[in-house]
Design a protein around this motif. Structure first.
Motif, short mmCIF file in Angstrom:
data_model
loop_
_atom_site.label_atom_id
_atom_site.label_comp_id
_atom_site.label_asym_id
_atom_site.label_seq_id
_atom_site.Cartn_x
_atom_site.Cartn_y
_atom_site.Cartn_z
N GLY A 4 49.72 48.40 35.43
CA GLY A 4 50.17 48.95 36.70
C GLY A 4 51.44 48.25 37.12
N LYS A 5 51.84 48.43 38.35
CA LYS A 5 53.07 47.82 38.84
C LYS A 5 52.86 46.34 39.17
CE LYS A 5 56.49 48.18 42.57
NZ LYS A 5 56.89 48.94 43.79
N SER A 6 51.82 46.05 39.95
CA SER A 6 51.56 44.67 40.38
C SER A 6 50.40 44.02 39.65
CB SER A 6 51.28 44.63 41.89
OG SER A 6 52.38 45.13 42.63
N GLY A 63 29.32 51.41 30.73
CA GLY A 63 29.77 50.57 31.82
C GLY A 63 30.57 49.40 31.29
N ALA A 64 31.36 48.79 32.15
CA ALA A 64 32.16 47.64 31.73
C ALA A 64 32.69 46.92 32.96
CB ALA A 64 33.33 48.07 30.84
N MET A 65 33.01 45.65 32.77
CA MET A 65 33.67 44.87 33.81
C MET A 65 35.01 44.44 33.24
SD MET A 65 32.29 41.69 36.02
CE MET A 65 31.12 42.81 36.79
N LEU A 66 36.07 44.65 33.98
CA LEU A 66 37.42 44.33 33.54
C LEU A 66 38.04 43.30 34.48
CD1 LEU A 66 38.66 47.99 32.92
CD2 LEU A 66 37.67 46.43 31.24
N THR A 67 38.85 42.43 33.91
CA THR A 67 39.54 41.44 34.72
C THR A 67 40.83 42.04 35.27
OG1 THR A 67 38.65 39.53 33.54
CG2 THR A 67 40.77 39.22 34.62
N VAL A 68 41.11 41.73 36.54
CA VAL A 68 42.36 42.15 37.18
C VAL A 68 43.34 40.98 37.09
CG1 VAL A 68 43.48 42.91 39.31
CG2 VAL A 68 41.12 43.65 38.79
N GLU A 69 44.48 41.20 36.47
CA GLU A 69 45.52 40.18 36.38
C GLU A 69 46.75 40.63 37.16
OE1 GLU A 69 45.02 38.19 31.91
OE2 GLU A 69 46.59 39.67 32.28
N GLU A 70 47.44 39.67 37.78
CA GLU A 70 48.70 40.03 38.42
C GLU A 70 49.75 40.02 37.30
OE1 GLU A 70 51.32 37.74 39.09
OE2 GLU A 70 50.38 35.90 38.36
N HIS A 106 47.88 42.50 50.08
CA HIS A 106 49.15 42.88 49.45
C HIS A 106 49.01 44.12 48.56
CE1 HIS A 106 51.05 39.29 50.96
NE2 HIS A 106 50.10 38.53 50.41
N GLY A 107 47.87 44.78 48.62
CA GLY A 107 47.70 46.02 47.87
C GLY A 107 47.23 45.89 46.44
N HIS A 108 46.97 44.65 45.99
CA HIS A 108 46.54 44.48 44.59
C HIS A 108 45.19 45.15 44.33
CE1 HIS A 108 49.55 41.29 45.16
NE2 HIS A 108 49.72 41.34 43.85
N LEU A 113 41.95 49.38 41.80
CA LEU A 113 40.92 50.43 41.88
C LEU A 113 41.52 51.77 41.48
CD1 LEU A 113 38.05 51.27 42.54
CD2 LEU A 113 38.74 51.52 44.94
N GLY A 114 42.75 52.04 41.89
CA GLY A 114 43.41 53.29 41.51
C GLY A 114 43.59 53.39 40.00
#
Length: 239
Positions: A4-6, A63-70, A106-108, A113-114
């Motif tokens: 994504g962007k951020s 199902g799965a769990m994913l890590t969110v990275e900046e 900050h919208g992360h 989620l999007g």
């Protein structure tokens, strides 16, 4: 990896357990993401290690769990998950949580989620996605609505937080609604995403508060799953 962007979403790794241990022992993250549900936290390193073994073996078709990275520095800041994916009914539950407080508001969380919503509708023949949060997490509710989820109902006084009763808010999005939003994107305000639904504390979601999904050993609407988190959603700290 989903870029994504951020933020980006990537497969979870064994070393991500140390981040989740810190997030799940942060009282404000637990309050916002899971309405204080002890299944989410606080948690010991030993208990989390046992859950992590199951998380890393989840079948991504279910199902799965994913890590969110900046994206700027590659730092893990939260997680998203989906569970109960039923190809016959065409339904799945999602959750999100931003555990690093400095990334709230900050919208992360909303962006993460999007990205998950786009991935699930794009990769699977799903008809609808579901998630939930509690009425004390107004930011998460606003973030979900901005992303195109609709409040479909509420379970009155179903959540108990610090001696006070709150409603459980139930949200859903249909494939045709997702397709319509892709054709005609709505304007967004990156700084008022519940922290997006998963970005921050604040009513479990203040503007970027975590939001958690219903705990099902893998996550839940906005409260991340217990296997994952506790659902994102909704630990969704909305970011």
């Amino acid at each position: 990896m989903i870029e994504g962007k951020s933020v980006r979403l990537r497969a979870m790794r064994a070393e991500d357990a140390e981040h989740q241990l810190r997030w799940r022992n942060d009282p404000e993250v637990v309050r916002l993401a899971a309405a204080g549900d002890p299944l989410f936290g606080p948690v010991t390193a030993e208990a989390l290690a046992e859950k992590f073994e199951r998380i890393l073996r989840l079948n991504p078709r279910e199902g799965a769990m994913l890590t969110v990275e900046e994206t700027a520095g590659g730092r893990p800041i939260g997680l998203v998950d989906y569970r109960g994916l039923n190809p016959y009914e065409g339904v799945a539950e999602v959750g999100i949580a931003i555990g690093e407080r400095e990334f709230w508001d900050h919208g992360h969380g909303s962006e993460a989620l999007g990205l998950l919503v786009d991935h699930l509708f794009g990769a699977f023949p799903l008809h609808r996605l579901e998630l939930d949060t509690w009425s004390g997490n107004a930011r998460a509710a606003r973030a979900f609505t901005r992303l195109g989820f609709r409040e479909e109902g509420r379970r009155r006084a179903a959540v108990l937080v610090a001696g006070t009763r709150y409603d459980r808010l139930l949200f859903g999005m249909l494939r045709d609604e997702w397709e319509e939003r892709r054709r005609h994107p709505a304007p967004t305000d990156d700084h008022d995403t519940h922290g997006g639904p998963a970005d921050a504390p604040a009513t479990p979601d203040t503007t970027e508060a975590p939001s958690a999904t219903r705990d099902r050993d893998t996550g839940s609407a906005s409260r991340p799953s217990d296997v994952g988190w506790g659902s994102v959603s909704t630990i969704l700290s909305a970011g």
